[in-house]
Design an enzyme around this catalytic site. Structure first.
Site, PDB file in Angstrom:
ATOM      1  N   GLU A 176       0.830  -1.215   0.000  1.00  5.26           N
ATOM      2  CA  GLU A 176       0.000   0.000   0.000  1.00  5.26           C
ATOM      3  C   GLU A 176       0.864   1.264   0.000  1.00  5.26           C
ATOM      4  O   GLU A 176       0.349   2.373  -0.156  1.00  5.26           O
ATOM      5  CB  GLU A 176      -0.956  -0.001   1.210  1.00  5.26           C
ATOM      6  CG  GLU A 176      -0.297  -0.040   2.586  1.00  5.26           C
ATOM      7  CD  GLU A 176       0.056  -1.458   3.062  1.00  5.26           C
ATOM      8  OE1 GLU A 176       0.563  -2.266   2.255  1.00  5.26           O
ATOM      9  OE2 GLU A 176      -0.148  -1.729   4.253  1.00  5.26           O
ATOM     10  N   CYS A 281      16.487  -6.597   0.399  1.00  7.05           N
ATOM     11  CA  CYS A 281      16.627  -7.813   1.203  1.00  7.05           C
ATOM     12  C   CYS A 281      17.991  -8.452   0.968  1.00  7.05           C
ATOM     13  O   CYS A 281      18.393  -9.335   1.704  1.00  7.05           O
ATOM     14  CB  CYS A 281      15.522  -8.802   0.885  1.00  7.05           C
ATOM     15  SG  CYS A 281      15.695  -9.535  -0.734  1.00  7.05           S
TER      16      CYS A 281
HETATM   17  P1  NAD Z   1       5.796  -6.064   5.176  1.00  9.96           P
HETATM   18  O1  NAD Z   1       5.887  -7.424   5.755  1.00  9.96           O
HETATM   19  O2  NAD Z   1       5.512  -4.925   6.080  1.00  9.96           O
HETATM   20  O3  NAD Z   1       4.642  -6.002   4.056  1.00  9.96           O
HETATM   21  C1  NAD Z   1       4.630  -6.895   2.965  1.00  9.96           C
HETATM   22  C2  NAD Z   1       3.200  -7.079   2.480  1.00  9.96           C
HETATM   23  O4  NAD Z   1       2.430  -7.695   3.523  1.00  9.96           O
HETATM   24  C3  NAD Z   1       2.483  -5.779   2.124  1.00  9.96           C
HETATM   25  O5  NAD Z   1       1.712  -6.011   0.985  1.00  9.96           O
HETATM   26  C4  NAD Z   1       1.613  -5.502   3.344  1.00  9.96           C
HETATM   27  O6  NAD Z   1       0.435  -4.809   3.026  1.00  9.96           O
HETATM   28  C5  NAD Z   1       1.291  -6.893   3.855  1.00  9.96           C
HETATM   29  N1  NAD Z   1       1.145  -6.965   5.308  1.00  9.96           N
HETATM   30  C6  NAD Z   1       1.806  -6.232   6.240  1.00  9.96           C
HETATM   31  N2  NAD Z   1       1.450  -6.616   7.474  1.00  9.96           N
HETATM   32  C7  NAD Z   1       0.553  -7.615   7.329  1.00  9.96           C
HETATM   33  C8  NAD Z   1      -0.170  -8.433   8.252  1.00  9.96           C
HETATM   34  N3  NAD Z   1      -0.042  -8.284   9.554  1.00  9.96           N
HETATM   35  N4  NAD Z   1      -1.000  -9.365   7.748  1.00  9.96           N
HETATM   36  C9  NAD Z   1      -1.125  -9.544   6.421  1.00  9.96           C
HETATM   37  N5  NAD Z   1      -0.475  -8.801   5.509  1.00  9.96           N
HETATM   38  C10 NAD Z   1       0.362  -7.851   5.948  1.00  9.96           C
HETATM   39  O7  NAD Z   1       7.154  -5.827   4.360  1.00  9.96           O
HETATM   40  P2  NAD Z   1       7.651  -4.503   3.643  1.00  9.96           P
HETATM   41  O8  NAD Z   1       8.058  -3.510   4.688  1.00  9.96           O
HETATM   42  O9  NAD Z   1       6.718  -4.079   2.594  1.00  9.96           O
HETATM   43  O10 NAD Z   1       8.964  -5.045   2.892  1.00  9.96           O
HETATM   44  C11 NAD Z   1      10.221  -5.091   3.485  1.00  9.96           C
HETATM   45  C12 NAD Z   1      10.555  -6.497   3.939  1.00  9.96           C
HETATM   46  O11 NAD Z   1      10.523  -7.393   2.844  1.00  9.96           O
HETATM   47  C13 NAD Z   1      11.974  -6.619   4.504  1.00  9.96           C
HETATM   48  O12 NAD Z   1      11.924  -7.432   5.654  1.00  9.96           O
HETATM   49  C14 NAD Z   1      12.743  -7.309   3.388  1.00  9.96           C
HETATM   50  O13 NAD Z   1      13.866  -8.021   3.807  1.00  9.96           O
HETATM   51  C15 NAD Z   1      11.688  -8.208   2.844  1.00  9.96           C
HETATM   52  N6  NAD Z   1      11.992  -8.655   1.491  1.00  9.96           N
HETATM   53  C16 NAD Z   1      12.355  -9.955   1.326  1.00  9.96           C
HETATM   54  C17 NAD Z   1      12.668 -10.429   0.064  1.00  9.96           C
HETATM   55  C18 NAD Z   1      13.049 -11.872  -0.133  1.00  9.96           C
HETATM   56  O14 NAD Z   1      13.055 -12.319  -1.275  1.00  9.96           O
HETATM   57  N7  NAD Z   1      13.358 -12.595   0.924  1.00  9.96           N
HETATM   58  C19 NAD Z   1      12.594  -9.568  -1.032  1.00  9.96           C
HETATM   59  C20 NAD Z   1      12.204  -8.234  -0.835  1.00  9.96           C
HETATM   60  C21 NAD Z   1      11.897  -7.796   0.441  1.00  9.96           C
END
Ligand code: NAD
Length: 499
Positions: A176, A281
């Site tokens: 979002e 990441c």
């Molecule tokens: P986030 O977990 O906050 O959000 C990711 C998605 O989940 C979003 O679409 C969000 O709306 C949704 N979301 C958030 N909280 C939720 C909940 N409680 N229940 C259900 N859905 C929920 O992550 P972010 O801040 O958008 O991204 C950064 C993170 O992603 C970092 O930890 C990074 O390391 C990780 N990442 C990992 C990879 C990989 O391949 N391992 C790649 C890119 C990013």
């Protein structure tokens, strides 16, 4: 101010829930758009429409599906600058980084052009007399992808591409925080020839995600984001009988051996630690020099390089090193972790806590920070900071450095800098981390290999892109067939023959 939409049945569709989230320009702090938060009814309607569109797409032969991918590659190249501009505006990363974001997604779409080859099954002639056996890969049906903010083009494309190429319909729930580019991608897919309804975008938050996780039509869930959410989504999706692959956070260590080329190691650490403001990441967030003498030499090389970094908005030209972090909350969290590091006894070798950018005082900028003498009990070591902060943990020996990386809860990426082949090989062989670089700081596998971490960086079995993605988005069916001529000598005997 613009009101964004969902993308349903081939067009942008206004949200009806009455709930919105703010989308910021992180460089100025301004609210530039509102994104609708889908209600459960809106999510379920999008899934139902995807389910209607999927069978015809699943029956479309793989070459035709591949042609849509081919056209999509052309359109992504055509619109590269437009996509990169929209991406930088909501995410904050520099334009070259934003183009890289689109490019790395595009490469997975290129890989998907190979769908006819990748979807071929297996065949055993005469498994028993007159009996043939063959297996085929069939789409799951409707799948969901829940994506993070940090690569708003690449991450969705890594999942949408293979899912569609395999004949599935996809419901994407982008972050979002920067939802504009995923909506643009949906429009491009329609322009590329994808039938309407096969790719839906629902914007929203946890409520939309939970609805997807509980919707019985959804057969598979791909998630990329932070580890606690990855673990939650994996548990709920699999409890509901869905296939799931959930990729989480990281704390990537780079080991610097005494024999490493120290200039190369320092350059690599600056690029991998501070590029995209550390919001990757695969960012290196921990430098592990082996021996105090190596550590002193490394810090001496790092400090002037880090002090020279140019932190500015993406609009300030292609020589900007990195921009703001994504939200005010992210900035405040990073700054409070930096304070905790100081309180817990780490030494700030580059301190930019008072960083302010003239003219952009309301932007979410964080200056680059370098910590020395970090120890494993400190919060800055245990936590994924996801900001422009590099921690140095001094190790007494190679074994100690290896153990440090292995004992950390995350296992996404790691690197070693050395001129010694034996040490490099030993490291690559023994380390319990999914992606390893040897004199390469960010070892992101290309589209035709697979991408995924170990330990608490990944929940599930199959990785992103490469051959694993075609396995994840298909189910195998195996057929045993016998035709009348195989019965000539008596059916019973032939069944026994394949027991
Ligand atoms: P986030 O977990 O906050 O959000 C990711 C998605 O989940 C979003 O679409 C969000 O709306 C949704 N979301 C958030 N909280 C939720 C909940 N409680 N229940 C259900 N859905 C929920 O992550 P972010 O801040 O958008 O991204 C950064 C993170 O992603 C970092 O930890 C990074 O390391 C990780 N990442 C990992 C990879 C990989 O391949 N391992 C790649 C890119 C990013």
């Amino acid at each position: 101010m613009e009101d964004l939409a969902h993308f349903i049945n081939g067009k942008r569709t206004r949200g009806t829930s009455g709930r919105f989230g703010d989308v910021h320009n992180p460089a100025t702090g301004e609210v530039i758009a509102r994104v609708p938060m889908a209600s459960p009814d809106e999510v379920n309607a999008a899934v139902a429409a995807a389910a209607e569109a999927q069978p015809a797409w699943g029956e479309t032969n793989p070459q035709r599906r591949a042609r849509v991918m081919m056209e999509m590659v052309r359109l992504l190249n055509r619109d590269m600058d437009k996509l990169a501009g929209a991406l930088s505006r909501e995410h904050g990363k520099t334009l070259p980084d934003a183009r890289g974001d689109v490019q790395r997604g595009l490469e997975v779409i290129e890989y998907c052009i190979g769908a006819p080859q990748l979807l071929k099954g297996e065949f055993t002639d005469n498994a028993g007399t007159g009996i043939d056996m063959y297996s085929m890969r069939q789409p799951l049906g409707v799948v969901a992808a829940v994506m993070p903010f940090n690569f708003p083009a690449m991450m969705p494309l890594w999942h949408i591409g293979p899912a569609l190429a395999c004949g599935n319909a996809v419901v994407l729930k982008p972050s979002e925080l920067d939802p504009s580019v995923p909506l643009m991608l949906a429009e491009l897919f329609v322009e590329a020839g994808l039938p309407k309804g096969v790719f839906q975008v629902v914007n929203g938050d946890r409520e939309a995600v939970d609805t997807l996780l509980d919707n019985e039509t959804i057969q598979g869930v791909s998630f990329v984001g932070s580890t606690p959410v990855a673990q939650y989504i994996y548990a709920r999706a699999t409890a509901n009988g869905k296939r799931a692959q959930c990729f989480g956070g990281a704390k990537n260590h780079m080991i610097v051996m005494p024999d490493a080329d120290m200039d190369q190691a320092a350059d690599a650490l600056v690029g991998a630690g501070f590029g995209a403001a550390g919001e990757r990441c695969m960012a290196i967030s921990v430098a592990v020099p082996v021996g105090d003498e190596t550590a002193d030499r490394l810090i001496e090389k790092l400090v002037p390089r880090i002090e020279k970094l140019r932190v500015a908005p993406y609009t300030d030209g292609d020589d900007v090193d990195f921009g703001p972090v994504v939200t005010a909350a992210a900035r405040d969290r990073i700054l409070s972790l930096i304070e905790s590091g100081v309180k817990q006894g780490a030494k700030l070798a580059v301190d930019n806590r008072d960083f302010r950018l003239q003219g952009y005082e309301n932007g979410f900028f964080v200056g680059p920070h370098l910590f020395d003498h970090v120890t494993p009990d400190m919060d800055i070591y245990k936590t994924e900071i996801f900001g422009p902060v590099l921690s140095t943990v001094r190790a007494g020996s190679y074994e100690e450095a290896l153990k440090l990386a292995m004992d950390h809860e995350y296992g996404n990426g790691t690197a070693i800098f050395t001129r010694d082949g034996d040490t490099a090989r030993d490291f690559a062989h023994r380390v319990n981390i999914g992606m390893v670089g040897i004199n390469v700081p960010i070892p992101v596998p290309l589209a035709y290999h697979t991408f995924g971490g170990w330990k608490r960086s990944m929940f599930g079995d199959l990785n992103q892109h490469g051959p694993d993605s075609f396995r994840f988005y298909t189910r195998t069916k195996t057929v045993t067939s016998r035709w009348p001529s195989g019965l000539k000598e008596g059916g019973e005997f032939h069944f026994k023959a394949i027991d």
